[in-house]
Design a protein around this motif. Structure first.
Motif, short mmCIF file in Angstrom:
data_model
loop_
_atom_site.label_atom_id
_atom_site.label_comp_id
_atom_site.label_asym_id
_atom_site.label_seq_id
_atom_site.Cartn_x
_atom_site.Cartn_y
_atom_site.Cartn_z
N ASN A 88 37.55 58.60 34.88
CA ASN A 88 36.69 59.50 35.65
C ASN A 88 35.95 58.75 36.76
O ASN A 88 35.77 59.27 37.87
CB ASN A 88 35.67 60.18 34.73
N LEU A 89 35.52 57.53 36.45
CA LEU A 89 34.82 56.72 37.45
C LEU A 89 35.74 56.36 38.61
O LEU A 89 35.37 56.44 39.79
CB LEU A 89 34.27 55.46 36.80
N ALA A 90 36.96 55.96 38.27
CA ALA A 90 37.93 55.62 39.32
C ALA A 90 38.23 56.83 40.20
O ALA A 90 38.37 56.70 41.42
CB ALA A 90 39.22 55.09 38.67
N TRP A 91 38.33 58.00 39.57
CA TRP A 91 38.58 59.23 40.34
C TRP A 91 37.41 59.50 41.30
O TRP A 91 37.62 59.89 42.45
CB TRP A 91 38.76 60.40 39.39
N ALA A 92 36.18 59.27 40.83
CA ALA A 92 35.02 59.48 41.69
C ALA A 92 35.04 58.53 42.88
O ALA A 92 34.76 58.92 44.02
CB ALA A 92 33.73 59.29 40.88
N TYR A 93 35.38 57.25 42.64
CA TYR A 93 35.49 56.30 43.74
C TYR A 93 36.55 56.76 44.75
O TYR A 93 36.40 56.62 45.96
CB TYR A 93 35.85 54.91 43.22
N VAL A 98 39.17 49.82 38.98
CA VAL A 98 38.75 50.52 37.76
C VAL A 98 39.93 51.17 37.07
O VAL A 98 40.03 51.16 35.83
CB VAL A 98 37.64 51.54 38.09
N TYR A 99 40.87 51.73 37.83
CA TYR A 99 42.07 52.31 37.21
C TYR A 99 42.87 51.24 36.48
O TYR A 99 43.40 51.48 35.38
CB TYR A 99 42.96 52.98 38.26
N ARG A 100 42.99 50.06 37.08
CA ARG A 100 43.74 48.99 36.41
C ARG A 100 43.06 48.60 35.09
O ARG A 100 43.73 48.33 34.09
CB ARG A 100 43.86 47.77 37.33
N LYS A 101 41.73 48.56 35.10
CA LYS A 101 41.00 48.24 33.87
C LYS A 101 41.24 49.31 32.82
O LYS A 101 41.44 49.03 31.63
CB LYS A 101 39.50 48.12 34.17
N ALA A 102 41.20 50.58 33.24
CA ALA A 102 41.43 51.69 32.30
C ALA A 102 42.83 51.62 31.71
O ALA A 102 43.03 51.86 30.51
CB ALA A 102 41.21 53.02 33.01
#
Length: 305
Positions: free
Chosen positions: A168-173, A185-189
């Motif tokens: 969700n955070l990556a989507w917001a960015y 953040v997507y890679r971390k997820a």
């Protein structure tokens, strides 16, 4: 013939038993006569959302199941496109709710922020939720917690929750056009709990940066390893759409990943440090940290004081 009669008899008994069940059980509304019960009756039985909101307000003011009334009222307001009003209500009255209700109120706020396009507020609250997990407050020190969706309960692990919040955070960015932050953040997820949806979004981030060959590699991994969600028709269609976009981009392109600028930072440096420390605990070990995480040490110093 006897078996058929028994089956018919059993069916009649079930119908008779259902008819004897209380009204609130049949219609899935709480029992009683307080303002909260009347609000739920207006919402679910009478299908009158405006009256339901008035009664939810009365329930909150009367101290009648305040947390449930506040959450339900926010949901009804969202359905009526009164999102801004719902946000103010939750922020104003959440202090009257018990500690165990705060996490679900955060989830409602995030959903409301998303509805009305308040991206910065989403990011702030998502970071807060990650910190609560890191500090052990979200799961009370347990490896799983009970969650509810569409009236059904299920178990969620720390790992799954972190990956969900990061997604969700990556989507917001990405909505802010900060594709580098979104990619990180997507890679971390994906390191924690990979799935097809996050892979497609990561591919989109890479394409927005002109890194088409890397984006293609992400989609190849989806096809090769059949990541969770790959069997979903909607997800597979999206993968195919992204592949078509890549083919139209004029590949092949340089495959080397460009170095990130040395002075690149996020809006909130201490969040990135928290994120890295959470990942070290819950994600598989990686041979090399991304350059951006090597630059940040502020939070470690703060927590050591």
């Amino acid at each position: 013939m006897v078996d058929v009669y028994k089956k018919m008899e059993g069916g009649v008994k079930k119908v008779a038993k259902k008819e004897k069940e209380p009204f609130h059980v049949i219609h899935k509304v709480p029992s009683g006569d307080g303002p909260y019960v009347r609000a739920k009756h207006a919402q679910l039985i009478q299908k009158d959302p405006e009256t339901a909101i008035i009664l939810f307000w009365k329930a909150i003011n009367a101290g009648d199941r305040v947390d449930s009334a506040l959450k339900d009222m926010a949901v009804v307001m969202k359905q009526l496109d009164r999102t801004e009003e719902a946000i103010e209500a939750v922020k104003s009255f959440r202090g009257l709710c018990p500690k165990q209700a705060q996490e679900s109120l955060d989830n409602i706020l995030i959903d409301l922020y998303k509805k009305c396009g308040k991206v910065d507020e989403q990011i702030m609250l998502l970071k807060h939720k990650l910190r609560m997990i890191y500090l052990g407050e979200a799961f009370n020190g347990k490896p799983t917690k009970t969650a509810r969706s569409h009236g059904k309960k299920f178990q969620v692990s720390v790992k799954q929750e972190i990956a969900r919040i990061l997604g969700n955070l990556a989507w917001a960015y990405m909505q802010k056009g900060n594709y580098i932050a979104s990619e990180v953040v997507y890679r971390k997820a994906q390191m924690i709990d990979p799935d097809t949806n996050k892979a497609c979004n990561l591919c989109h981030c890479l394409m927005k940066q002109g890194r088409y060959e890397e984006a293609h590699a992400v989609l190849q991994e989806v096809w090769q390893y059949k990541l969770p969600g790959f069997d979903d028709l909607k997800s597979r269609n999206r993968v195919e759409e992204l592949l078509l976009e890549l083919q139209e981009s004029g590949m092949p392109l340089p495959s080397l990943m460009p170095n990130l600028p040395e002075d690149l930072t996020f809006d909130d440096d201490d969040f990135v440090e928290v994120l890295e420390r959470v990942m070290n605990e819950w994600a598989p070990a990686r041979s090399r940290r991304l350059p951006i995480f090597e630059q940040i040490s502020q939070l470690r110093d703060q927590m050591a004081r």
